[in-house]
Design an enzyme around this catalytic site. Structure first.
Site, PDB file in Angstrom:
ATOM      1  N   LYS A  61      -2.208  -1.527  -3.929  1.00 57.02           N
ATOM      2  CA  LYS A  61      -2.936  -0.378  -3.863  1.00 57.02           C
ATOM      3  C   LYS A  61      -2.234   0.772  -3.959  1.00 57.02           C
ATOM      4  O   LYS A  61      -1.245   1.027  -3.132  1.00 57.02           O
ATOM      5  CB  LYS A  61      -3.841  -0.530  -2.777  1.00 57.02           C
ATOM      6  CG  LYS A  61      -4.792   0.701  -2.088  1.00 57.02           C
ATOM      7  CD  LYS A  61      -5.307   0.276  -0.896  1.00 57.02           C
ATOM      8  CE  LYS A  61      -6.219   1.462  -0.544  1.00 57.02           C
ATOM      9  NZ  LYS A  61      -7.024   1.397   0.751  1.00 57.02           N
ATOM     10  N   ARG A 109     -11.459   9.269   1.420  1.00 59.37           N
ATOM     11  CA  ARG A 109     -11.342  10.061   2.893  1.00 59.37           C
ATOM     12  C   ARG A 109     -12.307  10.889   3.174  1.00 59.37           C
ATOM     13  O   ARG A 109     -12.996  10.940   4.238  1.00 59.37           O
ATOM     14  CB  ARG A 109      -9.792  10.576   3.190  1.00 59.37           C
ATOM     15  CG  ARG A 109      -8.834   9.572   3.232  1.00 59.37           C
ATOM     16  CD  ARG A 109      -7.485  10.488   3.405  1.00 59.37           C
ATOM     17  NE  ARG A 109      -6.450   9.450   3.144  1.00 59.37           N
ATOM     18  CZ  ARG A 109      -5.380   9.431   3.198  1.00 59.37           C
ATOM     19  NH1 ARG A 109      -4.494  10.576   3.011  1.00 59.37           N
ATOM     20  NH2 ARG A 109      -4.272   8.677   3.132  1.00 59.37           N
ATOM     21  N   TYR A 138     -14.867   0.327  -7.576  1.00 62.45           N
ATOM     22  CA  TYR A 138     -16.076   1.104  -7.391  1.00 62.45           C
ATOM     23  C   TYR A 138     -17.031   0.869  -8.746  1.00 62.45           C
ATOM     24  O   TYR A 138     -17.995   1.251  -8.687  1.00 62.45           O
ATOM     25  CB  TYR A 138     -16.034   2.359  -7.069  1.00 62.45           C
ATOM     26  CG  TYR A 138     -15.138   2.657  -5.680  1.00 62.45           C
ATOM     27  CD1 TYR A 138     -15.632   2.510  -4.594  1.00 62.45           C
ATOM     28  CD2 TYR A 138     -13.697   2.912  -6.058  1.00 62.45           C
ATOM     29  CE1 TYR A 138     -14.882   2.571  -3.231  1.00 62.45           C
ATOM     30  CE2 TYR A 138     -13.100   3.216  -4.574  1.00 62.45           C
ATOM     31  CZ  TYR A 138     -13.550   2.937  -3.571  1.00 62.45           C
ATOM     32  OH  TYR A 138     -12.913   2.931  -2.227  1.00 62.45           O
ATOM     33  N   LYS A 142       0.804   9.636   5.785  1.00 62.28           N
ATOM     34  CA  LYS A 142       0.996   8.364   6.249  1.00 62.28           C
ATOM     35  C   LYS A 142       2.287   7.882   5.923  1.00 62.28           C
ATOM     36  O   LYS A 142       2.342   6.547   5.733  1.00 62.28           O
ATOM     37  CB  LYS A 142      -0.376   7.355   5.901  1.00 62.28           C
ATOM     38  CG  LYS A 142      -1.584   8.008   6.508  1.00 62.28           C
ATOM     39  CD  LYS A 142      -2.977   7.019   6.027  1.00 62.28           C
ATOM     40  CE  LYS A 142      -4.142   7.561   6.550  1.00 62.28           C
ATOM     41  NZ  LYS A 142      -5.223   6.661   6.394  1.00 62.28           N
ATOM     42  N   SER A 168     -10.380   5.350  -4.962  1.00 59.24           N
ATOM     43  CA  SER A 168     -11.234   6.157  -5.238  1.00 59.24           C
ATOM     44  C   SER A 168     -10.824   7.397  -6.309  1.00 59.24           C
ATOM     45  O   SER A 168     -11.526   8.015  -6.997  1.00 59.24           O
ATOM     46  CB  SER A 168     -11.632   6.858  -3.886  1.00 59.24           C
ATOM     47  OG  SER A 168     -10.273   7.430  -3.269  1.00 59.24           O
ATOM     48  N   LYS A 221       0.772  -0.943  -0.062  1.00 60.47           N
ATOM     49  CA  LYS A 221       0.194  -0.132   0.001  1.00 60.47           C
ATOM     50  C   LYS A 221       1.011   1.354  -0.054  1.00 60.47           C
ATOM     51  O   LYS A 221       1.650   1.503   0.929  1.00 60.47           O
ATOM     52  CB  LYS A 221      -0.851  -0.048   1.240  1.00 60.47           C
ATOM     53  CG  LYS A 221      -1.861   1.304   1.286  1.00 60.47           C
ATOM     54  CD  LYS A 221      -2.929   0.850   2.291  1.00 60.47           C
ATOM     55  CE  LYS A 221      -3.859   2.169   2.277  1.00 60.47           C
ATOM     56  NZ  LYS A 221      -4.712   1.805   3.254  1.00 60.47           N
TER      57      LYS A 221
HETATM   58  C1  PBG Z   1      -7.031   2.956   4.951  1.00 62.12           C
HETATM   59  C2  PBG Z   1      -7.675   2.913   3.622  1.00 62.12           C
HETATM   60  C3  PBG Z   1      -7.670   3.789   2.699  1.00 62.12           C
HETATM   61  C4  PBG Z   1      -8.418   3.090   1.691  1.00 62.12           C
HETATM   62  C5  PBG Z   1      -9.083   2.239   2.172  1.00 62.12           C
HETATM   63  N1  PBG Z   1      -8.460   1.932   3.428  1.00 62.12           N
HETATM   64  C6  PBG Z   1      -6.598   4.802   2.337  1.00 62.12           C
HETATM   65  C7  PBG Z   1      -6.382   5.936   3.357  1.00 62.12           C
HETATM   66  O1  PBG Z   1      -7.270   6.971   3.472  1.00 62.12           O
HETATM   67  O2  PBG Z   1      -5.390   6.010   3.745  1.00 62.12           O
HETATM   68  C8  PBG Z   1      -8.436   3.911   0.359  1.00 62.12           C
HETATM   69  C9  PBG Z   1      -9.411   3.352  -0.705  1.00 62.12           C
HETATM   70  C10 PBG Z   1      -9.441   4.337  -1.768  1.00 62.12           C
HETATM   71  O3  PBG Z   1      -8.906   5.389  -2.108  1.00 62.12           O
HETATM   72  O4  PBG Z   1     -10.530   3.905  -2.619  1.00 62.12           O
HETATM   73  N2  PBG Z   1      -7.015   2.211   6.058  1.00 62.12           N
END
Ligand code: PBG
Length: 339
Positions: A272, A228, A337, A241, A298, A218
């Site tokens: 990811k 978010r 999605y 992060k 996303s 990730k």
């Molecule tokens: C964090 C988490 C994230 C996503 C899923 N679980 C990222 C984050 O906010 O750090 C992102 C998924 C997306 O962007 O579609 N545990």
């Protein structure tokens, strides 16, 4: 409609034809592309509904369908509506959904303690899904970010996300999620030792058949923005992060991180974000031979939707092309999605 077949000699001087034949040695790649039927015959990768995992956002309440502004076509749903949507997905043949809760702000705290509550939003969703749509797989994320008041994935102490304490808590949260009926636990917080700790905790609790899909690689990506917003951590998050997610510059480090997850007992691996990291998908599949999934996150979804809304691209065709690209890169499936 068939395109007119090219007659190579017509209107061509022998000199030109001879030059092309000389260069290609009579090997012409276009022969296999000449018609729809040849293209279908030689097509190497195909996307089917079996390749899809559908990520969904859950909110408290009943009869809530609340659109996510930056993700046109995506809504946060209350559990009753989620059950209906999951039923539809199952009827379409989608094998699994991945649930993400938008937790009441009043329940979020420094340590994300609500992650351990047996009846919290994500566990209540799992129970409802298992009761009403048992044929669809339920994948739950154990990161703490939906539950913390600071939006980080782990426990924050003196400005540091502490590793071992976070691992202890997410292993406990994983057991609570499995108790609720989760089929696969997906740790996304990138703490060291988490996969092994979760495996041990699940086994100790009698959950040998619950799998682990590790967010093995990730990256500290800017593509998570709309997510978010969707789970309500965007405004909360202080800092970034980077002390726990992988630097987007690093591929070899990502492989090393994934290798640890494999040793610790991951059943499936995830990459990811997706499209900017196809090289990682390929390297992971090649290195470990485990099922590899890409998460088309996303921001990737939002980009395509935004450009399509402006009429700049054909959204459906771009969507299909990106999903097929994951297959070509060696992925066994895609969290998207678009599912
Ligand atoms: C964090 C988490 C994230 C996503 C899923 N679980 C990222 C984050 O906010 O750090 C992102 C998924 C997306 O962007 O579609 N545990």
């Amino acid at each position: 409609m068939q395109p007119p077949t090219e007659t190579p000699n017509e209107g061509l001087s022998d000199v030109t034809r001879n030059i092309v034949d000389e260069i290609t040695g009579h090997r012409r790649m276009r022969r296999n592309r000449k018609a729809d039927w040849t293209r279908r015959l030689v097509q190497e990768n195909r996307l089917t509904v079996d390749d899809l995992i559908w990520p969904v956002f859950v909110v408290p309440g009943t009869n809530v369908v609340d659109p996510v502004a930056a993700m046109p076509g995506v809504s946060r749903m209350s559990i009753d509506r989620l059950v209906g949507a999951a039923k539809e997905a199952a009827d379409l043949g989608i094998p699994a959904i991945a649930t993400f809760p938008n937790v009441d702000m009043a329940l979020r705290d420094e340590t994300g303690s609500n992650s351990l509550a047996a009846d919290n939003l994500i566990n209540a969703a799992t129970r409802a899904l298992k009761a009403h749509v048992p044929q669809i797989g339920v994948i739950t994320d154990v990161a703490l970010d939906p539950f913390t008041s600071h939006g980080h994935d782990g426990i924050l102490r003196d400005g540091v996300i502490v590793n071992d304490e976070t691992v202890e808590q997410i292993a406990r949260a994983a057991v609570v999620q499995a108790d609720a009926g989760a089929d696969i636990i997906a740790p996304s917080e990138m703490m060291d030792g988490r996969v092994g700790a979760i495996r041990r905790a699940l086994d100790d609790a009698g959950h040998q058949s619950v799998g682990i899909m590790s967010y093995a690689t990730k990256f500290a990506s800017a593509f998570y923005g709309p997510y978010r917003e969707a789970i309500g951590t965007g405004g909360l998050l202080k800092g970034d992060k980077k002390t726990y997610y992988i630097d987007p510059a690093n591929g070899t480090e990502a492989l090393r991180d994934a290798a640890l997850d494999v040793e610790e007992g991951a059943d499936m691996l995830m990459v990811k974000p997706g499209l900017p990291y196809l090289d990682i998908c390929w390297r992971m599949k090649d290195a470990f031979g485990l099922p590899v999934f890409a998460y088309q996150v996303s921001g990737e979804y939002a980009q395509i939707k935004a450009a399509a809304a402006n009429g700049w691209i054909d959204g459906d065709r771009v969507m299909m092309e990106t999903l097929l690209a994951f297959k070509r890169a060696g992925c066994d499936g895609i969290l998207t999605y678009f599912a």
